[in-house]
Design a protein around this motif. Sequence first.
Motif, PDB file in Angstrom:
ATOM      1  N   TRP A 345       1.051  -2.143  -0.182  1.00  0.00           N
ATOM      2  CA  TRP A 345      -0.155  -0.035   0.222  1.00  0.00           C
ATOM      3  C   TRP A 345       1.084   0.984  -0.194  1.00  0.00           C
ATOM      4  O   TRP A 345       2.136   0.959   0.590  1.00  0.00           O
ATOM      5  N   HIS A 346       0.425   2.323  -1.018  1.00  0.00           N
ATOM      6  CA  HIS A 346       1.115   3.825  -0.542  1.00  0.00           C
ATOM      7  C   HIS A 346       0.457   4.739  -0.774  1.00  0.00           C
ATOM      8  O   HIS A 346       1.062   6.106  -0.095  1.00  0.00           O
ATOM      9  N   ASP A 347      -1.288   5.148   0.169  1.00  0.00           N
ATOM     10  CA  ASP A 347      -1.285   5.905  -0.240  1.00  0.00           C
ATOM     11  C   ASP A 347      -2.924   5.432   0.936  1.00  0.00           C
ATOM     12  O   ASP A 347      -2.873   4.586   1.520  1.00  0.00           O
ATOM     13  N   ALA A 348      -3.321   6.254   1.057  1.00  0.00           N
ATOM     14  CA  ALA A 348      -4.523   5.783   2.435  1.00  0.00           C
ATOM     15  C   ALA A 348      -5.857   5.085   1.690  1.00  0.00           C
ATOM     16  O   ALA A 348      -5.905   4.293   2.498  1.00  0.00           O
ATOM     17  N   LYS A 349      -6.133   5.008   0.290  1.00  0.00           N
ATOM     18  CA  LYS A 349      -7.197   4.131  -0.190  1.00  0.00           C
ATOM     19  C   LYS A 349      -6.336   3.178  -0.333  1.00  0.00           C
ATOM     20  O   LYS A 349      -7.432   1.862   0.042  1.00  0.00           O
ATOM     21  N   SER A 350      -5.282   2.909  -0.812  1.00  0.00           N
ATOM     22  CA  SER A 350      -4.372   1.710  -0.810  1.00  0.00           C
ATOM     23  C   SER A 350      -4.339   1.107   0.733  1.00  0.00           C
ATOM     24  O   SER A 350      -4.559  -0.623   1.311  1.00  0.00           O
ATOM     25  N   PHE A 351      -4.669   1.693   1.517  1.00  0.00           N
ATOM     26  CA  PHE A 351      -4.355   1.062   2.594  1.00  0.00           C
ATOM     27  C   PHE A 351      -5.342   0.898   3.186  1.00  0.00           C
ATOM     28  O   PHE A 351      -5.973  -0.261   4.684  1.00  0.00           O
ATOM     29  N   SER A 352      -5.981   2.065   3.284  1.00  0.00           N
ATOM     30  CA  SER A 352      -8.125   1.507   4.112  1.00  0.00           C
ATOM     31  C   SER A 352      -8.383   0.240   3.162  1.00  0.00           C
ATOM     32  O   SER A 352      -9.250  -0.060   3.811  1.00  0.00           O
ATOM     33  N   ASP A 353      -8.274   0.243   2.399  1.00  0.00           N
ATOM     34  CA  ASP A 353      -8.382  -1.310   1.056  1.00  0.00           C
ATOM     35  C   ASP A 353      -8.232  -2.304   2.430  1.00  0.00           C
ATOM     36  O   ASP A 353      -9.229  -3.322   2.319  1.00  0.00           O
ATOM     37  N   ARG A 354      -6.547  -2.595   2.774  1.00  0.00           N
ATOM     38  CA  ARG A 354      -6.510  -3.795   4.011  1.00  0.00           C
ATOM     39  C   ARG A 354      -6.667  -3.695   4.991  1.00  0.00           C
ATOM     40  O   ARG A 354      -6.796  -4.695   5.752  1.00  0.00           O
ATOM     41  N   HIS A 355      -7.045  -2.452   5.812  1.00  0.00           N
ATOM     42  CA  HIS A 355      -6.673  -2.280   6.951  1.00  0.00           C
ATOM     43  C   HIS A 355      -7.387  -1.113   7.889  1.00  0.00           C
ATOM     44  O   HIS A 355      -7.963   0.024   7.596  1.00  0.00           O
ATOM     45  N   PRO A 356      -8.279  -1.156   8.796  1.00  0.00           N
ATOM     46  CA  PRO A 356      -8.592  -0.527  10.080  1.00  0.00           C
ATOM     47  C   PRO A 356      -7.744   0.736   9.917  1.00  0.00           C
ATOM     48  O   PRO A 356      -6.326   0.731  10.156  1.00  0.00           O
ATOM     49  N   PHE A 357      -7.964   1.777   9.907  1.00  0.00           N
ATOM     50  CA  PHE A 357      -6.969   3.471  10.084  1.00  0.00           C
ATOM     51  C   PHE A 357      -5.857   3.395  11.769  1.00  0.00           C
ATOM     52  O   PHE A 357      -5.221   3.647  11.973  1.00  0.00           O
ATOM     53  N   PHE A 358      -7.080   2.411  12.666  1.00  0.00           N
ATOM     54  CA  PHE A 358      -6.324   2.495  13.810  1.00  0.00           C
ATOM     55  C   PHE A 358      -5.277   1.832  13.913  1.00  0.00           C
ATOM     56  O   PHE A 358      -5.278   1.053  15.734  1.00  0.00           O
ATOM     57  N   LEU A 359      -5.181   0.642  13.130  1.00  0.00           N
ATOM     58  CA  LEU A 359      -4.484  -0.590  13.379  1.00  0.00           C
ATOM     59  C   LEU A 359      -2.813  -0.640  14.082  1.00  0.00           C
ATOM     60  O   LEU A 359      -3.108  -1.658  14.501  1.00  0.00           O
ATOM     61  N   PRO A 360      -2.298   0.396  13.924  1.00  0.00           N
ATOM     62  CA  PRO A 360      -0.690   0.422  14.991  1.00  0.00           C
ATOM     63  C   PRO A 360      -1.789   0.450  15.987  1.00  0.00           C
ATOM     64  O   PRO A 360      -0.511  -0.167  17.187  1.00  0.00           O
ATOM     65  N   ASN A 361      -2.363   0.966  16.471  1.00  0.00           N
ATOM     66  CA  ASN A 361      -2.310   1.302  17.903  1.00  0.00           C
ATOM     67  C   ASN A 361      -3.175   0.259  18.066  1.00  0.00           C
ATOM     68  O   ASN A 361      -2.936   0.326  19.445  1.00  0.00           O
ATOM     69  N   TYR A 362      -4.001  -0.530  17.980  1.00  0.00           N
ATOM     70  CA  TYR A 362      -4.180  -1.912  18.405  1.00  0.00           C
ATOM     71  C   TYR A 362      -2.981  -2.760  18.785  1.00  0.00           C
ATOM     72  O   TYR A 362      -3.369  -3.691  19.264  1.00  0.00           O
ATOM     73  N   PHE A 363      -2.775  -2.958  17.544  1.00  0.00           N
ATOM     74  CA  PHE A 363      -1.414  -3.937  18.101  1.00  0.00           C
ATOM     75  C   PHE A 363      -0.908  -3.320  19.090  1.00  0.00           C
ATOM     76  O   PHE A 363      -0.165  -4.552  19.890  1.00  0.00           O
ATOM     77  N   TYR A 364      -0.558  -1.833  19.279  1.00  0.00           N
ATOM     78  CA  TYR A 364      -0.035  -1.786  20.705  1.00  0.00           C
ATOM     79  C   TYR A 364      -0.785  -2.491  21.685  1.00  0.00           C
ATOM     80  O   TYR A 364       0.192  -2.674  23.002  1.00  0.00           O
ATOM     81  N   LEU A 365      -2.004  -1.867  21.444  1.00  0.00           N
ATOM     82  CA  LEU A 365      -2.956  -2.408  22.614  1.00  0.00           C
ATOM     83  C   LEU A 365      -2.739  -4.294  22.586  1.00  0.00           C
ATOM     84  O   LEU A 365      -2.663  -4.730  24.160  1.00  0.00           O
ATOM     85  N   LYS A 366      -2.759  -4.812  21.887  1.00  0.00           N
ATOM     86  CA  LYS A 366      -2.676  -5.921  22.270  1.00  0.00           C
ATOM     87  C   LYS A 366      -1.369  -6.336  21.975  1.00  0.00           C
ATOM     88  O   LYS A 366      -1.686  -7.265  23.148  1.00  0.00           O
ATOM     89  N   GLY A 367      -0.126  -6.072  22.191  1.00  0.00           N
ATOM     90  CA  GLY A 367       1.041  -6.324  22.473  1.00  0.00           C
ATOM     91  C   GLY A 367       1.008  -5.745  24.479  1.00  0.00           C
ATOM     92  O   GLY A 367       1.313  -6.986  25.159  1.00  0.00           O
ATOM     93  N   ASN A 368       0.314  -5.191  24.949  1.00  0.00           N
ATOM     94  CA  ASN A 368      -0.515  -4.761  25.659  1.00  0.00           C
ATOM     95  C   ASN A 368      -1.356  -5.524  26.913  1.00  0.00           C
ATOM     96  O   ASN A 368      -1.084  -6.187  27.891  1.00  0.00           O
ATOM     97  N   ILE A 369      -1.965  -6.072  26.334  1.00  0.00           N
ATOM     98  CA  ILE A 369      -2.958  -7.107  26.383  1.00  0.00           C
ATOM     99  C   ILE A 369      -2.212  -8.757  26.535  1.00  0.00           C
ATOM    100  O   ILE A 369      -2.003  -9.739  27.792  1.00  0.00           O
TER     101      ILE A 369
END
Length: 596
Positions: A345-369
């Motif tokens: 992915w290279h821009d907002a459109k190609s990113f949002s087709d693959r992931h939610p915009f909160f994904l790095p934050n969610y990975f961080y939370l999952k790391g804490n869990i």
Amino acid sequence: MMPPISPTDIEWSPEAEQPATCPACGHQAVLRPLLATLHMADRTPIRFFNCPSCGTLFADPPDIADFGDLLHAGVDIYRSYVEVVGGIWEMYWPVGTIETGKSSPSLLDVGCGFGFTVDLWRSQRGEALGVEVSSYGRKGSEILQVPIRFDYLQNMPDIAHASFDIVYASEVIEHVPDPTAFAALLGCYVAPDGVLALTTPNAAYIREGNDPATVLASLSPGFHGFLLHAEALKKILLQAGFAYAVVEEHGSRLVAYASRKPMAKRENALVRSEYLRYLEQRADTLPPGTPTANGVLYRLIRDLANAGRWPEALKWSQRLDRDLEATFGPAAIQPKLCLAQLNEWHDAKSFSDRHPFFLPNYFYLKGNIHRIALGQVDASTVHYEAAYKLALAMLDRLGFAYCIEAGSLVWVMRLLHACCGLQTGDVQSSVDLISTIGKSQDAAPLLDLGFKKLVAAEVYTVFEEIGAALAVRKDPATVRALAGALHPYLAVRLGVVSTQGEMKGGLKAPTNFFDCNLAAFQGRLLADTASDPGESIQLLTAALESSRRIASDPEMDRIVQVFRQKTEATLRRINPVAANGLGSAVPGMGSPWRFY
């Protein structure tokens, strides 16, 4: 597609002067700009001036664009907002804390955005009506099934004589051409015993030393015409006919209340419980896997985790995992697979087709869990790594407007990845982190890693956490590797020329708390590895003595005191004679560091 602007596009104190007129008080003068930067949408030059009369910070040119102009083509305007950008708690608490004395108070939310506050108010407090002219107001009204009027307030004759217990405008006044007229208009809808509540960026926060991500978000060049000073906002509210006006400064944000009678406040714990209850209710009623439902679940997990309610956070994260996998595929919940697809992915459109915009934050939370709730250090390590690498890629390719929260967590993500790595045998992640910290030769705060500078308070936390992990690991080779990684920075800043205790020449005194931290950490490392403690003693002594002379604000004072106590205790451990006469920094707090 134009590249996104970043804090590096801010030029502080440019030379040129020009005639300027303050939109808040009308003061006219020839002024030198406080800063120059670029329009967030089209990168045209914009300068900001500080009014010498009222303190307002205002833009030239003063044109105010719509935030829809900022989003990339092909991306639904509401996606990033409902998934992560829109701060539901930040929008709700300023009005949630108002005590009206009524069992079902009414709310008029002007500039309500997607309508989250209207929806929350209706579910927890009373009747509410939203006003919003942007397209995502229509989207929110449809999805949340809340009443939102799609026009300017002055164009609604059917409610021209209506009154509400609370009239609210959150982050709106900085978008209007005349703030005084806007406040007066809002005042017409406030009941005689009601309250007007406003929030807006704080002009006083816009200073070179403050967090650059927050500075840039507050400025929002091209979208905010001005930022008010607290006193200017209070004057505007009193001019609007209110007898009482209180403006609270919350860092980069002003929260203001105006009324004709004295106002009371509710307990924050009650307001917080309403907010969490609303998220749980909405998580059960919104269609699973939709952006709004995913965003509500993410916020619920985040705020339960922040409250230490780990079993509940784990339960809701398992549900979000199922929904994300069903919507986006396995890369949205598998950190290693997500990183393997980082170049797809290279821009907002190609990113949002693959992931939610909160994904790095969610990975961080999952790391804490995984780390705190489940005790799974290996799993937490891979989640933290994906979190910070994905956050940096988003910041680079999409810009801070899509990932402000992720940008603010980059250092925390990377620190936790390094500390967990030390526990599992991955020394290199900590060496890389220390090398990154020491790669710049500028004075502190010196590092800008993805729009989030590592400020002095955070660098203290970095070394405290890594020091604690080292103490558990008890490995001299690891300690020596970290000392070597830090050495290049100290060689330039303080004249340290050896990592083996061979001191050649005088040691320069640290001039800021950042350098005090680095000198003390290196001194601690060498205390347990060098055959001759000479360099360690000099580093610790220099850090301790310099920290006594460095002024700190009240928020930092406690951190500085603890730093002094621990540095002194370590110095006493390795050389009691050298520590004689130092005095006690903070008696009885902490203990000396020992890495093995």
